[in-house]
Design an enzyme around this catalytic site. Structure first.
Site, PDB file in Angstrom:
ATOM      1  N   ASP A  12      -1.932  10.829  -1.686  1.00 47.76           N
ATOM      2  CA  ASP A  12      -2.228   9.820  -2.714  1.00 47.76           C
ATOM      3  C   ASP A  12      -2.561  10.462  -4.042  1.00 47.76           C
ATOM      4  O   ASP A  12      -2.483   9.805  -5.099  1.00 47.76           O
ATOM      5  CB  ASP A  12      -3.396   8.942  -2.268  1.00 47.76           C
ATOM      6  CG  ASP A  12      -2.943   8.002  -1.174  1.00 47.76           C
ATOM      7  OD1 ASP A  12      -2.893   8.437  -0.010  1.00 47.76           O
ATOM      8  OD2 ASP A  12      -2.594   6.853  -1.494  1.00 47.76           O
TER       9      ASP A  12
ATOM     10  N   ARG B 163       0.878  -1.168   0.000  1.00 52.72           N
ATOM     11  CA  ARG B 163       0.000   0.000   0.000  1.00 52.72           C
ATOM     12  C   ARG B 163       0.915   1.216   0.000  1.00 52.72           C
ATOM     13  O   ARG B 163       2.133   1.096   0.049  1.00 52.72           O
ATOM     14  CB  ARG B 163      -1.021  -0.027   1.139  1.00 52.72           C
ATOM     15  CG  ARG B 163      -0.724  -0.872   2.319  1.00 52.72           C
ATOM     16  CD  ARG B 163       0.422  -0.375   3.165  1.00 52.72           C
ATOM     17  NE  ARG B 163       0.255   1.041   3.421  1.00 52.72           N
ATOM     18  CZ  ARG B 163       1.197   1.909   3.598  1.00 52.72           C
ATOM     19  NH1 ARG B 163       2.475   1.552   3.548  1.00 52.72           N
ATOM     20  NH2 ARG B 163       0.970   3.174   3.814  1.00 52.72           N
TER      21      ARG B 163
END
Ligand code: MRU
Length: 389
Positions: A266, A68
């Site tokens: 992100d 991740r």
């Protein structure tokens, strides 16, 4: 400048090949057709190296969060296309089959834009590929591209570290060498990238230079990337840190216990809005109210040059309610999930939130630090800004 090394996974021979730096994704030493990762779901309790032998393993690793963090998600997608090329590359319809795989991988996690960036980059290479010799295959070409993405990511993190170090140095000077207290949320560390991290890179550089630095680590419910990953990697690297529950940051800021906040992102819009792990926005509000600098560290690969308004245009991933109802950990000798919620409770699990640019003091990139604004980003990345739609 002191030489920076990060030393995660001490004693793990898979990562300790002579002379090599730590990596979060690599090819198996005696079988390059296997890609290996650390199963981050198991940290800090177990250090498990996990094999990806087919592209579906890569898709699973991304969606189930064995890997991740935006840059590592992108790199894993690129390596998954290499695995797809091993399977389909020599077939009649190989290129199209690999493109279908890219489309499936693109659905695995919606918020981190590095995923799309990496897939688009590999597909461009695929489209341009000419196989003019029996000695080269599509798999060779995609292998080279996945390697290049990883090498570049390490250099990008290094650049972020070098620029972000100046902020920490300045605060350290002002505090006459007293520890600089940095608060971070989630894991934007070595484990989220290929090495060094984004938010952690300036911290590792400062630590390597002998600057006293201390990190407040937000626990980061529901997946606990702070307590399970950031705290682990800071400990592995000997960086002083303290774990706090997610809601403690505001209190610490009110009492002068935080000098600087650095988080990752992100997806960053071209106007400087940032989407990061849920709860980042609340930290930015608290920092704003207390006059504490709130910086976001980002590789340019997280800039989405196609959008302006993060609140409107960044897709926010909603994940399985089980992440909220359970906690994973050790109970005696056993590692297990514990349910903490009554079975008739309604759950929502938004994984990210958007912090508007007005609350961001600055963006730390591999090219330097800029305002969180279109103008700021255009100054550092003029070519990409000029090509923005
Ligand atoms: O859900 P995750 O663990 O993938 O979320 C990760 C983050 O929010 C990070 O802060 C972000 O990806 C930046 S990583 C350098």
């Amino acid at each position: 400048m002191a030489k920076l090394t990060t030393t995660l996974g001490k004693g793990n021979t898979a990562l300790r090949k002579t002379g090599e730096e730590f990596r979060t994704i690599w090819q198996k030493q005696d079988d390059p057709k296997v890609v290996q990762i650390i199963d981050q779901r198991k940290l800090p309790h177990e250090y498990v190296v996990h094999d990806l032998t087919k592209w579906q393993d890569g898709a699973f690793a991304i969606s189930e969060m064995l890997v991740r963090g935006a840059p590592l998600i992108g790199a894993t997608a690129a390596w998954s296309l290499y695995l797809a090329a091993l399977e389909y590359g020599a077939t009649e319809n190989g290129t199209n089959a690999i493109k279908d795989v890219a489309a499936t991988l693109g659905e695995t996690r919606p918020t981190a834009v590095n995923l799309r960036w990496a897939l688009d980059r590999v597909i461009r290479v695929l489209d341009a590929a000419t196989i003019d010799s029996a000695d080269i295959s599509l798999a060779d070409i995609l292998e080279a591209e996945a390697k290049a993405i990883c090498e570049e990511d390490v250099e990008i993190s290094r650049g972020i570290g070098i620029h972000g170090l100046e902020l920490i140095k300045e605060i350290s000077r002002r505090k006459h060498g007293q520890p600089v207290n940095v608060l971070t949320h989630c894991n934007a560390g070595s484990l989220a990238t290929i090495n060094y991290g984004t938010a952690t890179a300036p911290i590792y550089f400062a630590h390597a230079e002998g600057i006293a630095v201390h990190v407040w680590v937000d626990e980061t419910r529901p997946r606990n990337q702070g307590s399970q990953l950031t705290a682990w990697e800071l400990a592995e690297n000997g960086v002083p840190h303290t774990l706090i529950v997610d809601n403690a940051g505001g209190h610490l800021m009110q009492h002068g216990m935080v000098d600087l906040v650095i988080t990752g992102t992100d997806r960053t819009t071209r106007s400087g809005d940032v989407a990061n792990k849920i709860g980042t926005y609340l930290k930015a509000l608290a920092a704003h109210d207390n006059g504490i600098p709130f910086y976001v560290a980002l590789p340019s690969t997280t800039i989405d040059w196609t959008i302006d308004d993060g609140l409107r245009d960044i897709p926010i991933e909603e994940r399985n309610p089980d992440e909220v109802t359970t906690i994973y950990g050790r109970s005696g000798e056993d590692l297990c999930f514990v349910n903490t919620v009554a079975s008739n409770t309604n759950i929502s699990n938004f994984a990210f939130d958007v912090t508007p640019a007005k609350y961001v003091t600055g963006l730390i990139t591999e090219k330097g630090i800029c305002d969180a604004s279109r103008n700021g980003l255009s100054t550092l990345f003029p070519d990409a800004a000029a090509n923005a739609i």
